[in-house]
Design a protein around this motif. Structure first.
Motif, PDB file in Angstrom:
ATOM      1  N   MET A 295      -2.309 -14.349  11.857  1.00 10.59           N
ATOM      2  CA  MET A 295      -2.903 -14.858  13.099  1.00 10.59           C
ATOM      3  C   MET A 295      -3.302 -16.315  12.919  1.00 10.59           C
ATOM      4  O   MET A 295      -4.006 -16.654  11.971  1.00 10.59           O
ATOM      5  N   PRO A 296      -2.876 -17.203  13.803  1.00 10.35           N
ATOM      6  CA  PRO A 296      -3.192 -18.634  13.654  1.00 10.35           C
ATOM      7  C   PRO A 296      -4.692 -18.896  13.600  1.00 10.35           C
ATOM      8  O   PRO A 296      -5.475 -18.290  14.337  1.00 10.35           O
ATOM      9  N   LYS A 297      -5.082 -19.772  12.677  1.00 10.43           N
ATOM     10  CA  LYS A 297      -6.458 -20.271  12.520  1.00 10.43           C
ATOM     11  C   LYS A 297      -7.441 -19.203  12.048  1.00 10.43           C
ATOM     12  O   LYS A 297      -8.652 -19.476  11.986  1.00 10.43           O
ATOM     13  N   ARG A 298      -6.953 -18.005  11.728  1.00  6.41           N
ATOM     14  CA  ARG A 298      -7.876 -16.984  11.221  1.00  6.41           C
ATOM     15  C   ARG A 298      -7.758 -16.891   9.707  1.00  6.41           C
ATOM     16  O   ARG A 298      -6.678 -16.593   9.191  1.00  6.41           O
ATOM     17  N   PRO A 299      -8.836 -17.108   8.974  1.00  5.99           N
ATOM     18  CA  PRO A 299      -8.772 -16.899   7.525  1.00  5.99           C
ATOM     19  C   PRO A 299      -8.495 -15.431   7.233  1.00  5.99           C
ATOM     20  O   PRO A 299      -9.082 -14.542   7.865  1.00  5.99           O
ATOM     21  N   GLU A 300      -7.582 -15.171   6.313  1.00  9.50           N
ATOM     22  CA  GLU A 300      -7.262 -13.778   6.014  1.00  9.50           C
ATOM     23  C   GLU A 300      -6.877 -13.619   4.553  1.00  9.50           C
ATOM     24  O   GLU A 300      -6.548 -14.581   3.864  1.00  9.50           O
ATOM     25  N   ILE A 301      -6.909 -12.368   4.098  1.00  8.04           N
ATOM     26  CA  ILE A 301      -6.506 -12.027   2.741  1.00  8.04           C
ATOM     27  C   ILE A 301      -4.987 -11.891   2.722  1.00  8.04           C
ATOM     28  O   ILE A 301      -4.407 -11.238   3.604  1.00  8.04           O
ATOM     29  N   ALA A 302      -4.341 -12.498   1.750  1.00 10.05           N
ATOM     30  CA  ALA A 302      -2.884 -12.379   1.638  1.00 10.05           C
ATOM     31  C   ALA A 302      -2.498 -10.908   1.523  1.00 10.05           C
ATOM     32  O   ALA A 302      -3.184 -10.116   0.877  1.00 10.05           O
ATOM     33  N   ALA A 303      -1.383 -10.546   2.157  1.00  9.18           N
ATOM     34  CA  ALA A 303      -0.970  -9.147   2.203  1.00  9.18           C
ATOM     35  C   ALA A 303      -0.800  -8.558   0.802  1.00  9.18           C
ATOM     36  O   ALA A 303      -1.227  -7.425   0.540  1.00  9.18           O
ATOM     37  N   ASN A 304      -0.165  -9.332  -0.110  1.00 12.06           N
ATOM     38  CA  ASN A 304       0.047  -8.785  -1.445  1.00 12.06           C
ATOM     39  C   ASN A 304      -1.273  -8.584  -2.183  1.00 12.06           C
ATOM     40  O   ASN A 304      -1.450  -7.620  -2.929  1.00 12.06           O
ATOM     41  N   GLU A 305      -2.237  -9.487  -1.960  1.00 16.03           N
ATOM     42  CA  GLU A 305      -3.537  -9.340  -2.611  1.00 16.03           C
ATOM     43  C   GLU A 305      -4.302  -8.157  -2.018  1.00 16.03           C
ATOM     44  O   GLU A 305      -4.983  -7.415  -2.730  1.00 16.03           O
ATOM     45  N   PHE A 306      -4.195  -7.969  -0.712  1.00 15.55           N
ATOM     46  CA  PHE A 306      -4.843  -6.832  -0.038  1.00 15.55           C
ATOM     47  C   PHE A 306      -4.345  -5.527  -0.641  1.00 15.55           C
ATOM     48  O   PHE A 306      -5.136  -4.637  -0.991  1.00 15.55           O
ATOM     49  N   CYS A 307      -3.028  -5.396  -0.774  1.00 14.90           N
ATOM     50  CA  CYS A 307      -2.432  -4.158  -1.296  1.00 14.90           C
ATOM     51  C   CYS A 307      -2.712  -3.977  -2.785  1.00 14.90           C
ATOM     52  O   CYS A 307      -3.013  -2.866  -3.233  1.00 14.90           O
ATOM     53  N   ASP A 308      -2.625  -5.066  -3.542  1.00 17.88           N
ATOM     54  CA  ASP A 308      -2.897  -4.967  -4.979  1.00 17.88           C
ATOM     55  C   ASP A 308      -4.343  -4.560  -5.233  1.00 17.88           C
ATOM     56  O   ASP A 308      -4.628  -3.826  -6.173  1.00 17.88           O
ATOM     57  N   SER A 309      -5.249  -5.031  -4.402  1.00 14.70           N
ATOM     58  CA  SER A 309      -6.658  -4.673  -4.565  1.00 14.70           C
ATOM     59  C   SER A 309      -6.871  -3.170  -4.408  1.00 14.70           C
ATOM     60  O   SER A 309      -7.754  -2.596  -5.039  1.00 14.70           O
TER      61      SER A 309
END
Length: 428
Positions: free
Chosen positions: A344-358
């Motif tokens: 989503m533009p301008k929204r800080p977010e967790i990278a997908a790979n980091e989200f899943c790895d976590s």
């Protein structure tokens, strides 16, 4: 005697080459009817195995009592009380003495009581003799949970009965993550791609959006079913369904605030049972709530899909959901994870790979943010594939439909580290 450990811990299945085969065996076992079972276990391993069986969702209606003891203990108990529908006995007795040891129990057993015997001797002659003398099944140790559940199912579930449909429950890790949109598009995809009769049940009675997403205004729906369970049967359900396409029917929510929607734990059980008998696939759109009834529905579903967005609250809530569902469903595969609104533009977010790895889990699908596409679909009462068949999201929903109906196999879970985001949350 050793037994198989069926605890499902995220990431550990890669260590066990038979994991997928055992899960497949369990998925074929139908829910057991309301029966009573007494198990008599001579070893701790068998005792633990029966406790694990008792926790399985397929045994939800079964009254199970587990005892430490031998065949003699069973004979002594049932000399003064009536016998249950099924007795499961573990024994290390030699074949030549086994029938003699069983004789006192046979004298106190009701004629309708079934008996499963778990012994240590792989002897075809012994097996034939036991079956000839009224034992329902003889199993050679070590046995696994699918062995036990399959044996019980073979005795008490009618093999000529119509096959039960599969239920797929969708829940969001937080409000506004798009779980309902995912559920509706998957239901439409399953029905259209495979020409499979599918029922979409909107369980969010006060705020459900399935009727809007499919441009329907049904006069009746799920409220009539849940508030009048005594009337519920296949005929009554059919009157409540709204046809959305050739193979997709909707059990719509009233989406009104004219009453309070407080439900007991088993309020939706009758509906789920009827749905399983009425269609090959039932898609359950569950609201973002954590109540007795939502826990119960999630515990009974064949598949669970968690939808999350890539932020910290979703990460925390997804972890909590995975942990809770592991306890609720100790013998089932982990839920599927759909990561939605990515990029989503301008929204800080967790990278997908980091989200899943976590979370040490592989995402079943990653859906990019596309306000125009999803907004147009919602406003026009159509699904994504109806708006643009070539859109990446349409292809993703197609792949999800294949995955959730078992037409493809999901990749193995990642074996990565815990990830700094989960470390920040603190592992329980």
């Amino acid at each position: 005697m050793s037994t198989i450990d069926y605890r499902i811990e995220t990431g550990t299945e890669g260590d066990d080459p038979s994991f997928d085969a055992r899960m497949s065996d369990l998925e074929q076992v139908r829910p057991l009817p309301r029966i009573s079972i007494h198990a008599f276990c001579e070893s701790n391993a068998m005792l633990q195995l029966m406790e694990r069986c008792g926790q399985d969702r397929r045994m939800a209606k079964v009254s199970l009592r587990i005892n430490s003891g031998s065949i003699d203990a069973a004979a002594n108990m049932f000399a003064t009380v009536s016998t249950p529908n099924l007795i499961i006995l573990e024994t290390a007795t030699e074949p030549r003495s086994l029938l003699t040891e069983l004789a006192p129990l046979a004298e106190v057993c009701d004629p309708s009581t079934k008996v499963i015997l778990v012994g240590k001797h792989n002897d075809i002659g012994l097996y034939r003799e036991l079956i000839r003398n009224g034992i329902s099944e003889y199993m050679v140790a070590p046995v696994s949970m699918p062995d036990i559940l399959t044996a019980v199912s073979a005795i008490f579930v009618d093999p000529d009965a119509e096959p039960l449909g599969r239920s797929i429950a969708f829940i969001g890790a937080k409000g506004g993550c798009g779980s309902s949109v995912i559920a509706h598009n998957c239901a439409w995809g399953i029905s259209s791609l495979f020409s499979t009769e599918t029922i979409l049940a909107d369980l969010d009675l006060p705020y459900g959006t399935a009727n809007i997403d499919f441009d329907q205004d049904p006069p009746q729906g799920i409220a009539e079913a849940v508030f009048a369970p005594e009337r519920l049967d296949e005929v009554f359900l059919d009157r409540l369904l709204t046809k959305c396409s050739e193979h997709l029917s909707l059990l719509a929510a009233p989406s009104m605030l004219d009453r309070a929607y407080d439900f007991e734990t088993g309020a939706f059980h009758p509906i789920l049972e009827i749905l399983q008998r009425s269609a090959p696939v039932s898609v359950l759109d569950i609201p973002h709530l954590w109540t007795d009834w939502t826990r119960s529905v999630l515990g009974e579903a064949d598949e669970v899909v968690i939808t999350a967005i890539p932020d910290l609250a979703s990460l925390r809530n997804t972890k909590n959901l995975l942990d809770a569902l592991k306890r609720l469903r100790p013998n089932d595969k982990p839920p599927h994870l759909v990561l939605n609104q990515v990029g989503m533009p301008k929204r800080p977010e967790i990278a997908a790979n980091e989200f899943c790895d976590s979370l040490e889990i592989e995402a079943a699908a990653i859906i990019p943010f596309d306000a125009a596409l999803f907004g147009n679909a919602s406003n026009s009462g159509r699904m994504i594939a109806e708006i643009d068949k070539k859109a990446p999201a349409a292809e993703t929903f197609s792949q999800l439909a294949h995955l959730l109906t078992g037409r493809v196999t999901m990749k193995k879970a990642r074996r990565g580290g815990l990830g700094k985001m989960l470390a920040a949350l603190g592992r329980k």
